[in-house]
Scaffold this motif. Structure first.
Motif, PDB file in Angstrom:
ATOM      1  N   ILE A 141      30.566 -25.520   6.198  1.00  0.00           N
ATOM      2  CA  ILE A 141      30.757 -24.480   5.177  1.00  0.00           C
ATOM      3  C   ILE A 141      29.454 -24.259   4.424  1.00  0.00           C
ATOM      4  N   ALA A 142      28.788 -25.377   4.052  1.00  0.00           N
ATOM      5  CA  ALA A 142      27.551 -25.260   3.283  1.00  0.00           C
ATOM      6  C   ALA A 142      26.469 -24.576   4.102  1.00  0.00           C
ATOM      7  N   LEU A 143      26.410 -24.821   5.418  1.00  0.00           N
ATOM      8  CA  LEU A 143      25.357 -24.228   6.242  1.00  0.00           C
ATOM      9  C   LEU A 143      25.632 -22.758   6.507  1.00  0.00           C
ATOM     10  N   SER A 144      26.919 -22.394   6.688  1.00  0.00           N
ATOM     11  CA  SER A 144      27.202 -21.019   7.100  1.00  0.00           C
ATOM     12  C   SER A 144      27.270 -20.084   5.909  1.00  0.00           C
ATOM     13  N   THR A 145      27.682 -20.575   4.729  1.00  0.00           N
ATOM     14  CA  THR A 145      27.670 -19.689   3.558  1.00  0.00           C
ATOM     15  C   THR A 145      26.600 -20.180   2.582  1.00  0.00           C
ATOM     16  N   SER A 146      26.962 -20.983   1.627  1.00  0.00           N
ATOM     17  CA  SER A 146      25.952 -21.551   0.732  1.00  0.00           C
ATOM     18  C   SER A 146      26.496 -22.852   0.184  1.00  0.00           C
ATOM     19  N   LEU A 147      25.559 -23.667  -0.324  1.00  0.00           N
ATOM     20  CA  LEU A 147      25.979 -24.966  -0.856  1.00  0.00           C
ATOM     21  C   LEU A 147      26.921 -24.777  -2.040  1.00  0.00           C
ATOM     22  N   ARG A 148      26.672 -23.710  -2.835  1.00  0.00           N
ATOM     23  CA  ARG A 148      27.534 -23.463  -3.988  1.00  0.00           C
ATOM     24  C   ARG A 148      28.977 -23.224  -3.551  1.00  0.00           C
ATOM     25  N   HIS A 149      29.107 -22.458  -2.440  1.00  0.00           N
ATOM     26  CA  HIS A 149      30.436 -22.172  -1.892  1.00  0.00           C
ATOM     27  C   HIS A 149      31.137 -23.473  -1.481  1.00  0.00           C
ATOM     28  N   ALA A 150      30.380 -24.348  -0.782  1.00  0.00           N
ATOM     29  CA  ALA A 150      30.974 -25.612  -0.330  1.00  0.00           C
ATOM     30  C   ALA A 150      31.334 -26.494  -1.513  1.00  0.00           C
ATOM     31  N   LEU A 151      30.452 -26.493  -2.531  1.00  0.00           N
ATOM     32  CA  LEU A 151      30.753 -27.310  -3.712  1.00  0.00           C
ATOM     33  C   LEU A 151      31.929 -26.731  -4.483  1.00  0.00           C
ATOM     34  N   GLY A 152      32.205 -25.426  -4.298  1.00  0.00           N
ATOM     35  CA  GLY A 152      33.413 -24.861  -4.899  1.00  0.00           C
ATOM     36  C   GLY A 152      34.670 -25.432  -4.269  1.00  0.00           C
ATOM     37  N   ARG A 153      34.574 -25.761  -2.962  1.00  0.00           N
ATOM     38  CA  ARG A 153      35.730 -26.374  -2.287  1.00  0.00           C
ATOM     39  C   ARG A 153      35.863 -27.854  -2.625  1.00  0.00           C
ATOM     40  N   LEU A 154      34.700 -28.548  -2.680  1.00  0.00           N
ATOM     41  CA  LEU A 154      34.719 -29.998  -2.925  1.00  0.00           C
ATOM     42  C   LEU A 154      33.600 -30.268  -3.915  1.00  0.00           C
ATOM     43  N   SER A 155      33.949 -30.325  -5.201  1.00  0.00           N
ATOM     44  CA  SER A 155      32.902 -30.389  -6.225  1.00  0.00           C
ATOM     45  C   SER A 155      32.340 -31.805  -6.311  1.00  0.00           C
ATOM     46  N   GLU A 156      31.255 -31.927  -7.088  1.00  0.00           N
ATOM     47  CA  GLU A 156      30.581 -33.225  -7.178  1.00  0.00           C
ATOM     48  C   GLU A 156      31.497 -34.287  -7.763  1.00  0.00           C
ATOM     49  N   THR A 157      32.184 -33.956  -8.860  1.00  0.00           N
ATOM     50  CA  THR A 157      33.072 -34.956  -9.462  1.00  0.00           C
ATOM     51  C   THR A 157      34.171 -35.335  -8.477  1.00  0.00           C
TER      52      THR A 157
END
Lengths: 81, 141, 262
Positions: free
Chosen positions: C164-180
């Motif tokens: 997900i992070a590679l195909s869209t953006s890291l922000r998008h992937a972090l929206g699915r699975l955030s740092e916390t």
């Protein structure tokens, strides 16, 4: 027929290892290293170690290549040797 | 010559290849100048050891270490031969190496993070340039 | 140049010693080798015991899973802790918590700017990611009967978030699975494994002896309780491995800033 296949993969393995160390472009070296990981996965499948082959296919050919690429794109792509 | 080739190399051909890969990795760790190349060498070294361990568990004529339903049913009915050790590859090296692979990629991530920190501080990943800069820093102090 | 020459000398010497030692190895594929069969006249190899008894003890047909999570539970527990520690070490080394973005301009977010070069990749990955995730869950759950288990399924699940992070953006992937949430999931995985290993102590049995939890699982025999226990442990491993794999990638690709990305 398994043994010649085995030897073929082992020879490819050494070739891939040497190429990945000789190429000056680090991105190309990483890609060859991913191919090396996949060859190892094939070798383990012929040895009957299916679980290990599965792990190597996901880790060696997948995730570790991506980690290398992430670092190389954030640093420098060319190497002097 | 031919007989020594057959007696010495052929039964251990795979082990010879593992030693060659291991020494390639060791050479890269010592002699290569780029830190990423050193890491590739370390990974080659690691995979050669994993290959050696898994190859120790190979048995001629044995299958994968998963008991098929037929043999499982026979074993539950009390047959001793259904779980004959000659029929299954040795599962113990597989277990040890499986965890080692995943731990290996996690530690590779740590090494790459250190590489990025070195690049941030020195602007290069070449070992000699890093050492040169460290020397001048030391001389200034 | 001198360093390379001495390195070559050292490597050739070490290699020659190793190649000499290799001739004492048992033949490749020998079923009577010490590792496979045991020393002649001595005790049989441990693997013989595992092959003969693992199915009776745990009723798990995949011997690798049975040994990984039951007989060698201690080993696997602390391997998982090592993976967790590596993930935390990367946070300690790389993570930048300050909010100054001096020097590095933030990468344009293709989700907002509409990057037309990524349409094919984006749509393909949007279709592929759910399939990868479902297959990863299958691998975790079906590790008893087929190749697979917590480590493989966890790496695949982490790889799906990396995709997900590679195909869209890291922000998008972090929206699915955030740092916390991924830090919490990594801790939760260890907690599930270690906490579940402590449970048999309550009924007066050994650490990691899942057979004692027969009443908890409501099974007939101890071997089915062990089978269910292995499943719980695999879920713990998968949670930790998933979140650590994604944490490593997120930190490496964004130099510890967790935004921007590749």
């Amino acid at each position: 027929m398994i043994v010649p296949f085995d030897i073929l993969i082992l020879i490819f393995l050494v070739v891939a290892a040497v190429i990945s160390l000789c190429v000056k472009d680090l991105l190309a070296a990483t890609m060859v290293f991913g191919a090396y990981g996949f060859l190892i996965c094939l070798l383990w499948a012929t040895m009957g170690a299916v679980d290990v082959a599965f792990t190597e296919a996901t880790v060696g050919a997948g995730v570790s290549t991506v980690l290398f690429v992430a670092t190389i794109l954030n640093t420098r792509r060319k190497s002097t040797d | 010559m031919t007989s020594s080739f057959h007696d010495w190399i052929v039964p251990h051909f795979n082990a010879w290849v593992y030693v060659i890969i291991m020494m390639t990795g060791l050479w890269a760790v010592i002699a290569k100048n780029n830190l990423i190349k050193k890491l590739i060498g370390l990974s080659l070294f690691q995979t050669s050891i994993l290959l050696l361990y898994v190859s120790l568990g190979v048995k001629e004529g044995a299958g994968i270490p998963i008991i098929d339903h037929e043999a499982a049913a026979l074993a539950m009915s009390g047959s001793d031969d259904a779980l004959n050790p000659d029929r299954f590859a040795n599962p113990l090296p597989h277990v040890l190496m499986l965890t080692a692979i995943v731990v290996g990629v996690a530690t590779l991530g740590v090494a790459l993070a250190l590489c990025q920190t070195i690049y941030r501080d020195f602007g290069t990943l070449e070992e000699d340039e890093v050492l040169e800069q460290m020397k001048t820093l030391h001389d200034d102090v | 140049m001198n360093a390379k020459l001495s390195a070559t000398f050292a490597v050739v010497f070490t290699g020659a010693v190793l190649l000499y030692a290799v001739s004492d190895f048992p033949d490749f594929g020998d079923p009577r080798s010490p590792a496979n069969h045991g020393v002649s006249g001595g005790a049989p190899s441990a693997s013989v015991y595992y092959i003969k008894n693992a199915y009776h003890d745990t009723s798990v047909p995949n011997l690798v899973t049975a040994i990984l999570a039951d007989y060698r539970g201690y080993d696997t527990l602390f391997e998982t802790v090592v993976i967790f520690t590596a993930g935390m070490a990367i946070f300690a080394i790389l993570r930048v918590l300050r909010r100054d973005d001096s020097g590095i301009p933030a990468a344009p977010d293709p989700a907002i700017d509409g990057d037309h070069h990524r349409i094919v990749v984006g749509v393909t990955c949007r279709i592929a990611v759910p399939l990868v995730q479902i297959f990863a869950l299958y691998v975790v759950a079906h590790g008893h009967h087929s190749p697979g288990g917590g480590f493989q399924g966890g790496v695949m699940l982490g790889a799906s978030f990396i995709l997900i992070a590679l195909s869209t953006s890291l922000r998008h992937a972090l929206g699915r699975l955030s740092e916390t949430s991924f830090i919490r999931l990594a801790c939760l995985g260890i907690l599930i494994y270690a906490g579940f290993a402590f449970l048999p102590l309550v009924v007066g049995r050994n650490f990691l002896d899942y057979g004692a939890l027969r009443a908890l699982f409501g099974t007939d025999g101890e071997e089915m309780a062990r089978s269910h226990g292995i499943f719980v442990v695999e879920i713990g491993i998968a949670l930790t491995v998933t979140s650590v794999m994604f944490a490593i990638f997120a930190n490496l690709s964004s130099r510890g800033r967790l935004h921007g990305g590749l």
